[in-house]
Design a protein around this motif. Structure first.
Motif, PDB file in Angstrom:
ATOM      1  N   SER B 102       0.833  -1.198   0.000  1.00 51.61           N
ATOM      2  CA  SER B 102       0.000   0.000   0.000  1.00 51.61           C
ATOM      3  C   SER B 102       0.875   1.259   0.000  1.00 51.61           C
ATOM      4  O   SER B 102       1.977   1.277   0.542  1.00 51.61           O
ATOM      5  CB  SER B 102      -0.965   0.003   1.189  1.00 51.61           C
ATOM      6  OG  SER B 102      -0.340   0.483   2.342  1.00 51.61           O
ATOM      7  N   ILE B 103       0.355   2.280  -0.672  1.00 48.32           N
ATOM      8  CA  ILE B 103       1.015   3.593  -0.752  1.00 48.32           C
ATOM      9  C   ILE B 103       0.848   4.252   0.611  1.00 48.32           C
ATOM     10  O   ILE B 103      -0.235   4.720   0.958  1.00 48.32           O
ATOM     11  CB  ILE B 103       0.298   4.445  -1.833  1.00 48.32           C
ATOM     12  CG1 ILE B 103       0.401   3.802  -3.218  1.00 48.32           C
ATOM     13  CG2 ILE B 103       0.810   5.875  -1.835  1.00 48.32           C
ATOM     14  CD1 ILE B 103       1.739   3.898  -3.874  1.00 48.32           C
ATOM     15  N   THR B 109       6.541   6.676  -1.648  1.00 49.55           N
ATOM     16  CA  THR B 109       6.105   6.468  -3.026  1.00 49.55           C
ATOM     17  C   THR B 109       7.188   6.930  -3.999  1.00 49.55           C
ATOM     18  O   THR B 109       7.538   6.220  -4.949  1.00 49.55           O
ATOM     19  CB  THR B 109       4.793   7.231  -3.283  1.00 49.55           C
ATOM     20  OG1 THR B 109       3.895   6.981  -2.201  1.00 49.55           O
ATOM     21  CG2 THR B 109       4.156   6.789  -4.595  1.00 49.55           C
ATOM     22  N   ALA B 128      -4.095   1.496  -3.038  1.00 51.41           N
ATOM     23  CA  ALA B 128      -4.702   2.721  -2.499  1.00 51.41           C
ATOM     24  C   ALA B 128      -5.914   2.344  -1.646  1.00 51.41           C
ATOM     25  O   ALA B 128      -6.095   2.845  -0.551  1.00 51.41           O
ATOM     26  CB  ALA B 128      -5.118   3.626  -3.647  1.00 51.41           C
ATOM     27  N   ASN B 141      -4.804   4.311   1.895  1.00 51.09           N
ATOM     28  CA  ASN B 141      -4.935   5.766   1.981  1.00 51.09           C
ATOM     29  C   ASN B 141      -5.840   6.362   0.917  1.00 51.09           C
ATOM     30  O   ASN B 141      -5.912   7.589   0.770  1.00 51.09           O
ATOM     31  CB  ASN B 141      -3.541   6.405   1.922  1.00 51.09           C
ATOM     32  CG  ASN B 141      -2.816   6.258   3.242  1.00 51.09           C
ATOM     33  OD1 ASN B 141      -3.429   6.379   4.299  1.00 51.09           O
ATOM     34  ND2 ASN B 141      -1.524   5.972   3.194  1.00 51.09           N
ATOM     35  N   ALA B 145      -3.573   8.346  -1.946  1.00 49.04           N
ATOM     36  CA  ALA B 145      -2.577   7.381  -2.419  1.00 49.04           C
ATOM     37  C   ALA B 145      -2.532   7.370  -3.946  1.00 49.04           C
ATOM     38  O   ALA B 145      -1.449   7.326  -4.559  1.00 49.04           O
ATOM     39  CB  ALA B 145      -2.902   5.986  -1.892  1.00 49.04           C
TER      40      ALA B 145
END
Lengths: 337, 337, 337, 337
Positions: B102-103, B109, B128, B141, B145
Motif C-alpha cells: 500500500s502507498i 512512493t 490505495a 490511503n 494514495a
C-alpha cells in the motif's frame, strides 16, 4: 499479543522492535527466558496485525490471544434476536425459508407464494439478480422479478429475502425485500459489506465457500461495525476435494458459531448438496446441530427450472421434509417458525 | 452435449425430455444402446447448462464437449498481446511489476518509484484501497494514495497498476492508473467484472484463491464479453491444507492457461508465499513454467510496512532476485521487460 | 464405457484404437456423429481403466457408466447386517461404541469397562497399537493393552474393537478383539486391506481423511473381494482448510453411502472434531443423518490421558450425550443399541 | 513449550496442572501477567505433545517453539548426501530417474533400460507391486517384474528403484533394487516406515498427497530414528480442489524443505500432473525451485501402457525434456546427473 524472539537476538534488533512498539503507543513487558526473550504487548491490541511484528528478523512467532472480532462475539452480547412482527429468528426457534432459485415469471411466483402460505411458511426467498460463474448462464429477471416478489408476498403476507449482488442492486433491492442476502462469492466483497452496515434491514450473510469460520465472523463484523447488527449467518458448504456433493456442509460450524458469536445461524442444504436427494437429510442434521433454520430452494417443476433445478425440491418433497422436521423438533424442544 | 439416460427410462419421461429440448430450439439425435438411450444435442449448445437436463429423473449424466468460454480461448485467437508504448506483455517476454502493498505516504512512493526507474522496472504497483479480512486492519490511503502514485509515476515515467475494490473505486481509479487490478476476493464479483468490460484500460485479473482454472477463465470471459479483451491473468496461489505458506502457488496453472487461453498470465509470488524467504525461488519457478511476468511487493523497510510487510522484499533482496531472473531468462530465450 | 473421439480423427489413429479394443477382447459399436465419432464398449468393462483409452491422441474424453465397486454396492445386495449374539449393526439401529483412545493401564481399562456395562454400552474400543504422526509420541502399550482389553471385556461381557496398524499386528489382534479397526491413515494400505479380506471378524474401516467417498468404497471392495463382507464403514472427518476443528465431519457421507452401498456406516465425532465441546452435537447430527452408530473416545480423566485427551469425553459428558441421543432416537424411530 | 492460561484460572486448577508437569519430570517457570498466567516448560520438551496440556480446562493455548523432528533437520546436520559409486544425489546436482510405471514384460524392460543407458540416465524406476485405488486395476507383475528389472539393470549398469507396498514386499524388494520407494498412500504407514529404518538401502519417500510438509518430515524422522538416514524426499503433488491436474504440485515445498531439512528432495511431475502435456514444464519449474532431481514415468508406447499411460512420456518427449533441462541447468549452475 505475545512476541516470541529468536535465540540470541541482537541488541540493536531488539531496540528497533521496542521503538516500533512505542511508536504505536502500546505498552509492553519484556520477559527474559535465558537465551530467548518474550515480549507481551499490553493494552488493546485486538486490532493490531500479527504480521506487523513478524517481519522483524529477530521475531520467531507472534501469538494473539484476543479474537479479531468483537461486535458479533459472545463477549459483546449473548444473543442477537432478529425480530419481525409475528416471529423471531433466535435460539430454540427454527425458521424455514423457501422459494425458487430465481423468480422466473409472475405465475410461478404467485404459485409458490400461495403454496408457502398454505404450508405455514413465513419467509419466501427468490432470486432476481443471479451471480453466475458463466457470463452465458441465465442472470435473473432483475427489477421485474423484484416486483413480482413484492406483489406476491403482499398478497400472501409473507416476508421476503433476495440477494444483492452489488452496491447498485442493493440500492434498489432494499426497497423491495425484508431481508437482504449476501451470496457466497460476495462474502468478502468488503465494499458491499460496508454498504450493508447502514441499511435498516436484516442481512442474511452466506459463508464464502472458501472462508474459515473466523473469516466469516470478520465479514459479519464489517456490517456490524457500520451500525447494522441485524445479521443472520448462513452456512452453505465449503469447497473440498469430495465431488459427490457441490460443497461439503460444515456441520461443525453450527455449534462453533453458537460458542463464539451472538448471531443466529441458518443452514442452506440446497447449495451445500447441489443435489436434491440428500437435502431433507441435511436439513434434519442442521436442526440437530443447533441451526436456527434453513433456506431451501423449491420449484413447482424442478425439471423446468431456469437455474439450480438439480438442487430444488418439488412441492411434495418439500412438504415431506417439513413433516420430518416437525417430528424432529419436538424431541429437541425446538419451535418451528 | 451428450445426455446419458438411465436404463429402462419410461416413455412418458422420455417424451417430457424431448419436448423440453424442442422448446429450447435445439435439435437432437437419439441413439439406442440396448436398454440405455443416449441423446446428442446438435448445434450451439455451448451456453446451455448441463443442470438443465440433469434434473430429469431418467437422466443419468450429462457431458459437455465444448468449453464454457470462448473469447479468452485459443480457439478465438492465438495470443492476446498487451501493448504499451515501449513494451509488450506477451509470450517470450517477462514483465516485472513491483511496488508497495500500500502507498503509505508521499516520500516512500517517490523513493520506490525512483528505485524502480534506476533498476529498469517499467510498471509500479501500489495499493490505495485495500481489501482486508478484518474491518480493523489498515484499509489504505484511498484517493490521496492514487494522487501520490500518479505524481511519482509521471516524474519517473512508469506505468502503474492499482486495485479497484468495487465499482465506486473503479470510477475513480481508471483515471489514475494504466492497469486496473481485480483482487483475489473479487475474482467472482460479477458486477465489478461487467463494469471492467467497458473501460479502455487493461485489467489485471487475479485468480480467486478458491477458484478452479476453468472458473478463472470464465471470470475473464465476463470482462471480454463486454468488449474489453485487454486482460492479464494472474496466478496468486490457491487455498489448500498446507500451512507453511499463505497459499499454494499452482505452478501448473501457467502451462495449462497457455494451452487453453489466448491471454497472458503472470505470477504473484508474494501473496502465494506470504513469506519473504521463498519469493525469489517462486519467481524463478514461474519464469521456468512459462509465466509472462511477476508482480511482487517491495518496501524500503518491510519491518515498518503498514500491511504485508512479512511478504515484502527489501530493495537489496529485490535486486538480487532480478539478477537471478536475468540469468535464467537467457537459458529460456526470454526477454525481460 | 463411452469413448468420445476428437473432430477429424484420422483413419490410422482410429484403426489403432479399434485394434487395441479388440486385443482386450471387448466388443464395441462406432457411432458416427458428423465430424465426431463415439465408440461404446460393450460387455463387462467395469474393471477397465478409462486411462487406458485417454492416452490415444484422437480421444477427447472417456466416460464410465458403471461404478468401480460392486460387492459393497446396493446392486449386489440391499443391506449388510453385522450380527453379534445379542444385537445387530443395521439400519434403524444406532450402536454406541466407546472407550479410551489408548489402553493406558489395567485399572483404567477395568474402570471404563465397568462404566460402559453400567450404562448399557455393548462395544468397547481401546487402542493398543497407536499410529502417531510423530515417532516421539506415545505409541500405545501393545500386546499388554490387548490382554487388559480382553480380560476386562470378558469380565463385563463386552464386545471389543481395536486397531490393526499393520499386518504383523493384525495376526495377533484378530485373536483378541471382536472387530478389527483400520485407521484413517491406513485406509488405502491395500496390503493390509487384502489381509483383512480373509479374517473371520468384522472390520471397522475408517475413511481416509483425504479420500473421496468413491475411493472409500473401493477400499471396502478390496476387503469384500477376498471374502470378508462384514465391513462397518466409519466417517471420521476429512481434511479441509477450516482450522477450528481437526477435520471436517462430512455429514453428507451418511446419506450418500446409504444411497450407494449395502454396508452400515457409523460416525467418529471425536476424531472429526478433535475437541471435546462439540462432540455431542456432532453425534446428534450423525444420528439425524442416518448413521448407524458412533464410536467415541472417553476417559475417566481426560486431562491425564496419554493421547487424545483433548477430544475425549469424561464419564459425565458421555452420559449426558447418551441421554440426548436416546431422546432424539424416539423421534427418528431408531433403536439405540 | 509455552502454556497460556485463561483469565482467572482457579488455584486448585493451577495446582493440578503444576503437579502434572512435575510428574513428567519437567521444570517450569510461572510468569504472572496480571489476570493471566503463562507457564514456560524448561528442558527437552521437543517430544511432548501440546495436547497433553490443552485438555486442562484452565489452559487457553499451548505453543511449541521447537520443531517436532530433529534427525532430518538442518539443526542436526547441514546436508545429507546420497552416494553411489559414480554419482551423488545432493545440492547443485540434478538426478534424473526414469522408467515405466510398471514392468510389463521382459522385452519392454530391456528396451527401456537400453534407452536410458544410451541417454546417459543412471537410475531406472520400475513398478513391480502397484498400489491401486481399485482392486480390479492391474496390480503389477510382482516378483517376476523385480527379476526383469534386476537383469536389465545389470546388463546396462543402471541403479534401480521400485516401491515396497508393504512389509512383506519390502523383505523381498530390498534384495533386488538399489533404492526402495514408499508411495504416497503409504507415507504415514508407520509400521512400514519403522521397517525401512533398519535396511541398508536408501529410501525414496514420497509425500502423502494429504500431508503437510511438517507431517512429511515426521514420516522421514520415523525412518531416520531407526538408523537409516539415507532418505530422499519426493514431492508429488497434493490434493486440492483444482481438477485439471491429478494433484497440485506444491512447488514451494522445494525451498521450504531446503530451509528446514538436511535431506535431498526430488520432484515427481508425472503423478502431480497426471497428464503428459505439462510434465516437461513442471520438471523445469522443479529444477528452478531447487529440487535435486526428478522421477518421471516413460513408456515406449504410452498408448499401450497397462497403467498410467496417460501420464507417461514417450521416448521422444523424454529426450526433448532432458535437452531443455540441460539447457536450464547451465544458467542455474547445476550439474545434471
Amino acid at each position: 499479543m505475545i512476541i516470541f524472539l529468536k535465540n540470541n537476538c541482537e541488541n540493536n534488533e531488539l531496540e528497533k522492535l521496542k521503538n516500533t512498539i512505542k511508536s504505536m503507543n502500546l505498552k509492553f513487558k519484556l520477559y527474559n527466558h535465558g537465551e530467548r526473550n518474550i515480549i507481551e504487548l499490553i493494552g488493546e491490541d485486538r486490532y493490531f496485525s500479527k504480521e506487523r511484528f513478524e517481519t522483524f528478523t529477530c521475531v520467531e512467532k507472534v501469538v494473539k490471544i484476543l479474537k479479531p472480532y468483537y461486535l458479533v462475539s459472545k463477549e459483546y452480547k449473548n444473543e442477537t434476536i432478529i425480530k419481525f412482527n409475528d416471529f423471531e429468528i433466535k435460539n430454540n426457534n427454527f425458521t424455514i425459508i423457501a422459494g425458487p432459485c430465481s423468480i422466473e415469471d409472475r405465475d410461478m411466483t404467485f404459485e409458490i407464494a400461495h403454496f408457502l402460505k398454505e404450508n405455514g411458511i413465513k419467509i419466501m426467498r427468490g432470486g432476481a439478480f443471479k451471480p453466475r460463474t458463466s457470463p452465458y448462464s441465465f442472470q435473473g429477471n432483475g427489477m421485474k422479478a423484484l416486483e413480482y416478489l413484492k406483489e406476491a408476498s403482499e398478497k400472501y403476507n409473507l416476508l421476503t429475502v433476495s440477494e444483492a449482488v452489488g452496491i447498485d442492486v442493493l440500492k434498489e433491492i432494499k426497497n423491495y425485500v425484508d431481508i437482504v442476502q449476501v451470496g457466497s462469492r460476495n462474502s468478502q466483497n468488503f465494499e458491499l459489506l460496508k454498504n450493508l452496515g447502514s441499511i435498516n434491514k436484516p442481512v442474511l450473510l452466506k459463508r464464502g465457500f472458501m472462508n474459515t469460520i473466523e473469516e466469516f465472523l470478520q465479514s459479519a463484523e464489517y456490517i456490524a461495525l457500520r451500525g447494522n447488527k441485524n445479521i443472520i449467518l448462513c452456512e452453505r458448504g465449503i469447497r473440498t476435494f469430495e465431488n459427490q456433493t457441490r460443497n461439503t456442509l460444515d456441520i461443525s460450524a453450527f455449534p462453533l458459531i453458537k460458542l463464539n458469536s451472538n448471531l443466529p445461524i441458518i443452514s442452506d442444504p440446497s447449495h451445500a448438496a447441489g443435489r436434491r436427494d440428500i437435502i431433507p437429510t441435511l436439513a434434519k442434521a442442521s436442526m440437530a446441530s443447533g441451526a436456527n433454520g434453513i433456506i431451501v430452494e423449491i420449484h413447482p417443476n424442478p425439471e423446468k427450472a431456469l437455474s439450480d433445478g438439480k438442487q430444488s425440491l418439488n412441492f411434495k418433497e418439500f412438504q415431506s421434509m417439513v413433516k420430518e422436521l416437525i417430528n424432529l423438533s419436538s424431541a429437541l424442544n425446538i419451535k418451528i417458525n
